[in-house]
Design an enzyme around this catalytic site. Structure first.
Site, mmCIF file in Angstrom:
data_model
loop_
_atom_site.group_PDB
_atom_site.id
_atom_site.type_symbol
_atom_site.label_atom_id
_atom_site.label_comp_id
_atom_site.label_asym_id
_atom_site.label_seq_id
_atom_site.Cartn_x
_atom_site.Cartn_y
_atom_site.Cartn_z
ATOM 1 N N PRO A 155 0.836 -1.203 0.000
ATOM 2 C CA PRO A 155 0.000 0.000 0.000
ATOM 3 C C PRO A 155 0.874 1.258 0.000
ATOM 4 O O PRO A 155 1.933 1.275 0.644
ATOM 5 C CB PRO A 155 -0.820 -0.104 1.292
ATOM 6 C CG PRO A 155 -0.123 -1.110 2.142
ATOM 7 C CD PRO A 155 0.667 -2.012 1.223
ATOM 8 N N LEU B 117 5.228 1.719 4.714
ATOM 9 C CA LEU B 117 5.857 0.420 4.426
ATOM 10 C C LEU B 117 6.958 0.535 3.372
ATOM 11 O O LEU B 117 7.433 -0.469 2.851
ATOM 12 C CB LEU B 117 4.798 -0.598 3.974
ATOM 13 C CG LEU B 117 3.705 -0.909 5.001
ATOM 14 C CD1 LEU B 117 2.704 -1.911 4.425
ATOM 15 C CD2 LEU B 117 4.302 -1.472 6.294
ATOM 16 N N GLY B 118 7.313 1.760 3.033
ATOM 17 C CA GLY B 118 8.437 1.946 2.110
ATOM 18 C C GLY B 118 8.107 1.566 0.675
ATOM 19 O O GLY B 118 8.980 1.070 -0.049
ATOM 20 N N SER B 119 6.855 1.812 0.245
ATOM 21 C CA SER B 119 6.467 1.415 -1.125
ATOM 22 C C SER B 119 7.318 2.149 -2.158
ATOM 23 O O SER B 119 7.763 1.559 -3.154
ATOM 24 C CB SER B 119 4.987 1.686 -1.375
ATOM 25 O OG SER B 119 4.733 3.063 -1.288
ATOM 26 N N SER B 120 7.592 3.425 -1.889
ATOM 27 C CA SER B 120 8.317 4.178 -2.904
ATOM 28 C C SER B 120 9.794 3.753 -2.940
ATOM 29 O O SER B 120 10.388 3.653 -4.013
ATOM 30 C CB SER B 120 8.090 5.673 -2.676
ATOM 31 O OG SER B 120 9.243 6.339 -2.374
ATOM 32 N N ALA B 121 10.361 3.407 -1.777
ATOM 33 C CA ALA B 121 11.746 2.917 -1.763
ATOM 34 C C ALA B 121 11.849 1.590 -2.507
ATOM 35 O O ALA B 121 12.778 1.373 -3.288
ATOM 36 C CB ALA B 121 12.216 2.752 -0.329
ATOM 37 N N ALA B 122 10.867 0.697 -2.286
ATOM 38 C CA ALA B 122 10.898 -0.616 -2.959
ATOM 39 C C ALA B 122 10.836 -0.412 -4.471
ATOM 40 O O ALA B 122 11.570 -1.050 -5.229
ATOM 41 C CB ALA B 122 9.743 -1.485 -2.473
ATOM 42 N N ASP C 202 14.679 2.706 4.440
ATOM 43 C CA ASP C 202 13.770 2.008 3.518
ATOM 44 C C ASP C 202 14.525 1.427 2.321
ATOM 45 O O ASP C 202 14.343 0.265 1.954
ATOM 46 C CB ASP C 202 12.694 2.972 2.987
ATOM 47 C CG ASP C 202 11.775 3.481 4.081
ATOM 48 O OD1 ASP C 202 12.153 3.383 5.253
ATOM 49 O OD2 ASP C 202 10.673 3.968 3.761
ATOM 50 N N ALA D 41 1.911 4.461 3.248
ATOM 51 C CA ALA D 41 1.379 3.775 4.417
ATOM 52 C C ALA D 41 2.472 3.429 5.422
ATOM 53 O O ALA D 41 2.231 2.686 6.367
ATOM 54 C CB ALA D 41 0.649 2.513 3.972
HETATM 55 O O1 PMV Z 1 6.973 6.156 6.605
HETATM 56 P P1 PMV Z 1 8.203 5.655 6.002
HETATM 57 O O2 PMV Z 1 8.138 4.309 5.487
HETATM 58 O O3 PMV Z 1 8.752 6.582 4.969
HETATM 59 O O4 PMV Z 1 9.302 5.589 7.178
HETATM 60 C C1 PMV Z 1 9.775 6.754 7.699
HETATM 61 C C2 PMV Z 1 10.785 6.533 8.761
HETATM 62 C C3 PMV Z 1 11.279 7.864 9.312
HETATM 63 O O5 PMV Z 1 12.239 7.534 10.303
HETATM 64 C C4 PMV Z 1 10.151 8.626 9.950
HETATM 65 C C5 PMV Z 1 11.914 8.751 8.246
HETATM 66 C C6 PMV Z 1 13.224 8.228 7.700
HETATM 67 O O6 PMV Z 1 13.608 8.731 6.627
HETATM 68 O O7 PMV Z 1 13.871 7.369 8.332
#
Ligand code: PMV
Length: 320
Positions: free
Chosen positions: A81, A86-91, A133, A84
């Site tokens: 999702p 869960l790092g969808s954009s990094a994946a 991520d 949310a």
């Molecule tokens: O919400 P996400 O998956 O982008 O995780 C963010 C984690 C943070 O520590 C809030 C930001 C970061 O860049 O580490």
């Protein structure tokens, strides 16, 4: 045509604190983003014409890992999702990097993929983005990101970033988790409300001017450092309790919400522990549970979306 996929991540400890020098502990989970890249006579994204120059994130990845000169047909298919936590954009960034480079006959290292994807994430997050991520999506397994090298862990690479709050340095490590822990189902509960990482990190940056927020942040940092040893011991009960404790601290730094708190309360009777994961504000909770179906029902009853998933060993990979 080349196809690559990469896993989502969930942060077990240290979200936000990782931007202030503490370790973040994150695991890859078995929800994956897949991207395929094929030769084309015009730019196509999921069947529609598009201009990579007006899609900054994808455009940057295309030019970093290939060229904007020769058009491609790109398809994205993700089980993760979006927005949310869960790092969808990094994946997607990491998987795009591998598919695009392979298409162009290159063979980048996992480190290069993670490094370039982090650059793209950081520019999308206004310069406030840790490499958590992107490192987890690239490496799979469990990853610890810290402001200095942790000697007891396998060091993978270092990343530096100049952001709005000054210079940041992170060391990325891998940690192998005992099967007693990695075999425990991971339940994700999506509140259905998206969360903006850049907005949440900005709220925290403002809150950090207040000493009471800062002392809660110190406690998150301390717990996260302690959790590294707990993880190697692999007792799900101990990890679960620490996760629930971490959630209370994250609440104190202003990143939880009623929906997140309600989901946590609903799954706790069926799990070892639960907390929000990622930036917070909306997004998801994570629970470790040996009764995943009961957790999923409890999440659904509150109108949330459950994902019963597991630790994922594999990071980014080419699919044939
Ligand atoms: O919400 P996400 O998956 O982008 O995780 C963010 C984690 C943070 O520590 C809030 C930001 C970061 O860049 O580490």
């Amino acid at each position: 045509m080349w196809r690559a996929d990469a896993p989502a991540k969930a942060i077990l400890f240290g979200e936000h604190a990782v931007l202030y020098g503490a370790p973040a502990i994150a695991i890859a989970i078995d929800l994956r983003a897949t991207i395929s890249v094929a030769k084309s006579n015009k730019w196509i994204l999921n069947g529609d014409e598009f201009d990579p120059k007006v899609n900054p994130h994808l455009g940057q990845l295309i030019s970093e890992f290939g060229t904007l000169q020769s058009p491609l047909s790109i398809s994205i298919d993700s089980e993760i999702p979006m927005a949310a936590g869960l790092g969808s954009s990094a994946a997607l960034s990491v998987a795009s990097g591998l598919a695009l480079s392979t298409f162009h006959g290159r063979n980048p290292s996992t480190e290069t993929l993670a490094r370039i994807a982090h650059k793209a994430e950081a520019s999308a997050q206004g310069g406030r983005a840790s490499p958590t991520d992107t490192s987890v999506s690239a490496l799979g397994g469990a990853v610890i990101v810290n402001s200095s090298i942790i000697k007891s862990l396998q060091h993978r690479w270092s990343i530096d970033l100049d952001g709005p709050d000054g210079h940041n340095h992170w060391d990325v490590h891998s940690l192998s988790i005992p099967t007693s822990l990695s075999s425990i189902p991971v339940v994700i509960g999506f509140t259905g409300k998206s969360s903006s990482t850049s907005e949440m990190v900005e709220i925290v940056a403002k809150n950090m001017k207040n000493p009471s927020f800062r002392s809660s942040m110190d406690a998150v940092s301390e717990l996260s450092s302690h959790a590294i040893n707990l993880l190697s011991e692999g007792d799900p009960k101990v990890i679960g309790e620490a996760m629930t404790q971490c959630h209370s601290l994250l609440k104190n730094i202003g990143v939880s919400s009623k929906e997140l708190d309600d989901l946590i309360e609903a799954v706790l009777p069926f799990s070892f522990g639960a907390k929000l994961t990622g930036a917070g504000g909306g997004g998801c909770i994570i629970a470790l549970s040996d009764k995943p179906e009961e957790c999923a029902d409890a999440i659904k009853e509150l109108g949330g979306v459950p994902y019963v998933t597991s630790f994922a060993e594999n990071g980014v990979e080419i699919l044939t």
